[in-house]
Design an enzyme around this catalytic site. Structure first.
Site, PDB file in Angstrom:
ATOM      1  N   ASP A 115       2.308  -7.026  12.739  1.00 28.84           N
ATOM      2  CA  ASP A 115       3.105  -6.907  11.514  1.00 28.84           C
ATOM      3  C   ASP A 115       2.256  -7.120  10.258  1.00 28.84           C
ATOM      4  O   ASP A 115       2.635  -6.651   9.179  1.00 28.84           O
ATOM      5  CB  ASP A 115       4.257  -7.917  11.550  1.00 28.84           C
ATOM      6  N   ASP A 118       0.440  -3.301   9.364  1.00 30.06           N
ATOM      7  CA  ASP A 118       1.046  -2.036   8.942  1.00 30.06           C
ATOM      8  C   ASP A 118       0.855  -1.762   7.451  1.00 30.06           C
ATOM      9  O   ASP A 118       0.517  -0.649   7.050  1.00 30.06           O
ATOM     10  CB  ASP A 118       2.524  -1.967   9.335  1.00 30.06           C
ATOM     11  N   ASP A 136       9.510  -1.453   7.329  1.00 30.39           N
ATOM     12  CA  ASP A 136       8.769  -2.619   7.802  1.00 30.39           C
ATOM     13  C   ASP A 136       9.632  -3.877   7.731  1.00 30.39           C
ATOM     14  O   ASP A 136       9.786  -4.616   8.714  1.00 30.39           O
ATOM     15  CB  ASP A 136       7.509  -2.774   6.946  1.00 30.39           C
ATOM     16  N   ASP A 140      11.349  -6.141  10.839  1.00 33.08           N
ATOM     17  CA  ASP A 140      10.980  -7.552  10.990  1.00 33.08           C
ATOM     18  C   ASP A 140      12.188  -8.392  11.382  1.00 33.08           C
ATOM     19  O   ASP A 140      12.089  -9.323  12.175  1.00 33.08           O
ATOM     20  CB  ASP A 140      10.393  -8.104   9.688  1.00 33.08           C
TER      21      ASP A 140
END
Length: 285
Positions: A115, A118, A136, A140
């Site tokens: 994470d 990206d 994104d 999450d």
């Protein structure tokens, strides 16, 4: 095979990965003491952290560099990385729900590591878009929730279920309050239990929990996963405290003079953004 071997054998892969990180920390500490710490300014610019200082951020950047180079060379898209991170978070939730805590903990940490890639990958490959930043941040939430839901399922017959549900609520409120604040043009990047702290705290606790159970079995032979239970209690308290602290600061800022809400396109993503302009700069101090 003896009962002791049966308890320790599933932990062997996690032991190898743990040894890599421990030896890496030793090497990085010695290297930094001789030549100075090589700072990752991009990670440091993401906000202050009480639990994760700049030294640990620099260590993290250094230890995952081989994985970053592999990701960069693979040709995968930033959204592809985001999706893989979410799937790993989901796999972590399934693992802990089935009682495979060491595996679940490392899958959750790997999800958190990817994470962090990206947004950097988007800037490195000139693929920065508001849609990517939103994608994104939204995924999450799925990764975090999957892990906590898996733990809630495992502890469904225990008192630990209550703090787990409180942690789900608190970890959802922290990014929501930040997003709401940023819609008014108010920066909100501080707090005790932000997402990196949550991933690190919960991931490490879940990894260590079966080791503690193997070393000091609970009465009656039941695997109560005490370390994971304690971490969930801590996470429930600190995440909700972080959310409440942000709410108080947001309301205080609005009372002092409410800014004009930002247009939707200018609103920052809840937990982090792919649109931060600078690329990482590594310097020694």
């Amino acid at each position: 095979m003896s009962a002791g071997m049966k308890a320790w054998l599933p932990l062997a892969p996690a032991a190898v990965v743990s040894l890599y990180w421990l030896l890496g920390l030793v090497v990085f500490s010695v290297k930094s003491a001789i030549w100075g710490v090589r700072h990752d300014r991009e990670l440091e610019a993401r906000g202050k952290s009480i639990l994760i200082g700049n030294f640990l951020k620099s260590f993290f950047s250094w230890i995952v560099r081989p994985l970053w180079r592999l990701v960069l060379a693979s040709g995968i898209t930033p959204n592809g990385i985001t999706l893989v991170a979410m799937l790993l978070g989901g796999a972590a939730g399934v693992s802990v729900a089935g009682g495979h805590f060491a595996l679940g903990g490392w899958l959750f940490l790997l999800s958190g590591i990817l994470d962090t890639f990206d947004g950097r990958l988007a800037r490195e490959t000139n693929r920065v878009t508001p849609a990517g930043a939103a994608f994104d941040s939204l995924l999450d939430r799925y990764a975090d929730s999957a892990m906590l839901i898996g733990l809630a399922f495992y502890f469904r017959g225990s008192w630990v279920l209550l703090p787990t549900l409180a942690a789900i609520f608190g970890t959802s409120m922290v990014p929501y309050v930040r997003a709401k604040a940023e819609s008014f043009g108010i920066a909100m990047k501080d707090g005790l239990m932000q997402r990196p702290e949550r991933v690190l705290t919960l991931g490490l606790a879940v990894i260590l929990s079966p080791w503690v159970e193997a070393l000091w079995p609970a009465a009656g032979g039941h695997s109560s996963q005490r370390v994971a239970a304690i971490s969930l209690l801590v996470l429930a308290i600190t995440s909700n405290a972080t959310a409440i602290g942000r709410i108080v600061r947001l309301l205080a800022a609005l009372r002092q003079g409410a800014p004009t809400p930002l247009p939707a396109a200018a609103t920052a993503a809840p937990d982090k953004s792919r649109t931060a302009p600078p690329r990482p700069r590594l310097v020694r101090t």
